[in-house]
Design a protein around this motif. Structure first.
Motif, short mmCIF file in Angstrom:
data_model
loop_
_atom_site.label_atom_id
_atom_site.label_comp_id
_atom_site.label_asym_id
_atom_site.label_seq_id
_atom_site.Cartn_x
_atom_site.Cartn_y
_atom_site.Cartn_z
N SER A 58 -37.82 -67.06 -0.56
CA SER A 58 -36.95 -68.24 -0.54
C SER A 58 -35.60 -67.93 0.09
N ALA A 59 -35.50 -66.80 0.76
CA ALA A 59 -34.20 -66.31 1.24
C ALA A 59 -33.51 -67.25 2.23
N PHE A 80 -42.49 -69.97 -3.72
CA PHE A 80 -41.97 -69.60 -5.04
C PHE A 80 -41.09 -70.68 -5.68
N GLN A 104 -38.68 -69.95 -16.32
CA GLN A 104 -37.39 -70.64 -16.32
C GLN A 104 -37.52 -71.99 -15.62
N HIS A 111 -35.03 -78.68 -13.40
CA HIS A 111 -36.13 -78.59 -12.43
C HIS A 111 -37.15 -79.73 -12.54
N TRP A 127 -45.51 -67.20 -14.57
CA TRP A 127 -45.32 -65.93 -15.27
C TRP A 127 -44.03 -66.01 -16.07
N SER A 192 -39.48 -59.18 -9.19
CA SER A 192 -39.23 -60.56 -8.80
C SER A 192 -40.54 -61.29 -8.51
N SER A 193 -40.46 -62.61 -8.51
CA SER A 193 -41.63 -63.42 -8.14
C SER A 193 -42.13 -63.01 -6.76
N LEU A 195 -42.26 -60.05 -5.26
CA LEU A 195 -43.17 -58.90 -5.25
C LEU A 195 -44.47 -59.22 -6.00
N HIS A 224 -30.63 -69.24 -0.99
CA HIS A 224 -31.90 -69.87 -0.65
C HIS A 224 -31.78 -70.68 0.63
O1 NCC Z 1 -34.57 -67.12 -6.15
P1 NCC Z 1 -36.05 -67.10 -6.33
O2 NCC Z 1 -36.42 -65.92 -7.37
O3 NCC Z 1 -36.72 -68.37 -6.69
O4 NCC Z 1 -36.69 -66.55 -4.96
C1 NCC Z 1 -38.09 -66.31 -4.82
C2 NCC Z 1 -38.30 -64.91 -4.28
O5 NCC Z 1 -37.78 -64.81 -2.95
C3 NCC Z 1 -37.18 -63.52 -2.75
N1 NCC Z 1 -35.77 -63.73 -2.31
C4 NCC Z 1 -35.09 -64.85 -2.64
C5 NCC Z 1 -33.80 -65.03 -2.18
C6 NCC Z 1 -33.22 -64.07 -1.37
N2 NCC Z 1 -31.99 -64.23 -0.85
N3 NCC Z 1 -33.90 -62.96 -1.07
C7 NCC Z 1 -35.16 -62.77 -1.52
O6 NCC Z 1 -35.77 -61.73 -1.20
C8 NCC Z 1 -37.32 -62.74 -4.06
O7 NCC Z 1 -38.44 -61.92 -3.98
C9 NCC Z 1 -37.57 -63.84 -5.08
O8 NCC Z 1 -38.39 -63.40 -6.12
C10 NCC Z 1 -37.72 -65.21 -9.18
O9 NCC Z 1 -38.02 -64.09 -8.74
O10 NCC Z 1 -38.47 -65.89 -9.89
C11 NCC Z 1 -36.33 -65.79 -8.78
O11 NCC Z 1 -36.10 -67.03 -9.47
C12 NCC Z 1 -34.75 -67.49 -9.55
C13 NCC Z 1 -34.73 -68.84 -10.31
O12 NCC Z 1 -35.21 -68.67 -11.64
C14 NCC Z 1 -35.64 -69.86 -9.60
O13 NCC Z 1 -35.29 -69.96 -8.22
C15 NCC Z 1 -35.50 -71.23 -10.21
O14 NCC Z 1 -34.24 -71.77 -10.03
C16 NCC Z 1 -33.84 -66.47 -10.19
N4 NCC Z 1 -32.45 -66.96 -10.23
C17 NCC Z 1 -31.77 -67.13 -11.35
O15 NCC Z 1 -32.22 -66.89 -12.44
C18 NCC Z 1 -30.34 -67.66 -11.21
C19 NCC Z 1 -33.88 -65.20 -9.34
O16 NCC Z 1 -33.09 -64.19 -9.97
C20 NCC Z 1 -35.29 -64.71 -9.16
#
Ligand code: NCC
Length: 276
Positions: A58-59, A80, A104, A111, A127, A192-193, A195, A224
């Motif tokens: 989601s980067a 994700f 979460q 959400h 998960w 992280s999600s 991996l 994101h």
């Molecule tokens: O941000 P998130 O992850 O949903 O992103 C999914 C996966 O993309 C990779 N990523 C994301 C952003 C970035 N700049 N670089 C990246 O490499 C990562 O591999 C990430 O896992 C999660 O892993 O579930 C996570 O979820 C968020 C959040 O819960 C959700 O986005 C829902 O809002 C977490 N953020 C917080 O708790 C504030 C994040 O730590 C991990």
């Protein structure tokens, strides 16, 4: 201490991380009336094998990548959490086969998990950061977010949509691989999600392309691609051992460094394509 090569790391993952999902006969779920809401068979029996798979992080660096067409050309596309495609098709594509969500997302009010159309297409896999143990009873009594309550509600509202829950052993087996291949102790938080989704696809696909998990030349502090919020920790990690996860993926990459730089693209072989 011997540092494992890419092929050795791939073999470790293949042999030591088993993709397991909850099924109705597992304890303690077997004793609950709602256990019948769980899929009858594990995910790996229902899904795949696929030829080519795309894992889309989601980067923020996906912005202006123009990777949409390339991503959609894969048989299967994984996304994700709350990552949308609408309005971002040019950069991230429009196909979603699997959506991996953390607990979460399922539980937090903002959400709208139960009603948002974002979650109603494709196969859902959820998960939850379980305590450091793979004991289902211990986890059931101490989930990070109310994953089971939300799962039951969602399944009753969308009974036709496939929806799996990852066994916590997956996160900790994978965490162990990350830890054992690093020279220093890492935080005891699950990977992280990103991996988790990558390894999930390696068990279902012949070839896995992961996009912007290892940042390209577009690297940015934008968290994101779909939000204005900036924080370098999104890319480098705070709670998740993200930097270490990325180091591991870099070592297993079978594509070129140029692919990473220009496309943010990593190429990983599916587990069924190599012998150890
Ligand atoms: O941000 P998130 O992850 O949903 O992103 C999914 C996966 O993309 C990779 N990523 C994301 C952003 C970035 N700049 N670089 C990246 O490499 C990562 O591999 C990430 O896992 C999660 O892993 O579930 C996570 O979820 C968020 C959040 O819960 C959700 O986005 C829902 O809002 C977490 N953020 C917080 O708790 C504030 C994040 O730590 C991990």
């Amino acid at each position: 201490r011997h540092k494992l090569s890419g092929p050795e790391l791939l073999c470790q993952l293949k042999e030591m991380v088993q993709i397991t999902t909850l099924t109705p006969e597992m304890k303690p779920f077997a004793g609950f009336s709602w256990a019948s809401l769980l899929p009858q068979r594990p995910l790996t029996s229902d899904l795949g094998p696929f030829k080519t798979c795309a894992v889309v992080s989601s980067a923020g660096s996906l912005r202006n990548s123009g990777l949409g067409k390339e991503i959609d050309s894969h048989d299967t596309v994984v996304r994700f959490n709350a990552a949308p495609t609408a309005g971002f098709e040019k950069d991230v594509g429009s196909k979603t086969t699997v959506r991996l969500i953390n607990s979460q997302v399922m539980a937090s009010e903002d959400h709208h998990f139960l009603s948002s159309s974002l979650y109603s297409t494709g196969i859902l896999v959820a998960w939850d950061p379980a305590p450091y143990s793979s004991d289902l009873n211990e986890w059931y009594n101490k989930t990070d977010y109310p994953i089971f309550k939300q799962y039951q509600r969602y399944r009753r509202l969308h009974p036709q949509q496939p929806f799996y829950i990852l066994h916590p052993s997956v996160e900790w087996q994978l965490w162990r691989r990350v830890q054992d291949n690093m020279g220093e102790p890492i935080q005891k938080n699950p990977p992280s999600s990103g991996l988790l989704g990558t390894v999930l696809m390696m068990s279902l696909c012949d070839v896995v392309h992961v996009y912007e998990f290892l940042p390209s030349r577009r690297k940015t502090e934008l968290c994101h691609y779909y939000q204005r919020f900036s924080d370098a920790a999104c890319t480098l990690g705070a709670y998740h051992p993200l930097l270490y996860e990325k180091n591991l993926v870099k070592r297993m990459n079978q594509g070129s460094d140029r692919d990473i730089y220009t496309h943010g693209r990593v190429t990983l072989p599916g587990f069924s394509t190599f012998n150890c």
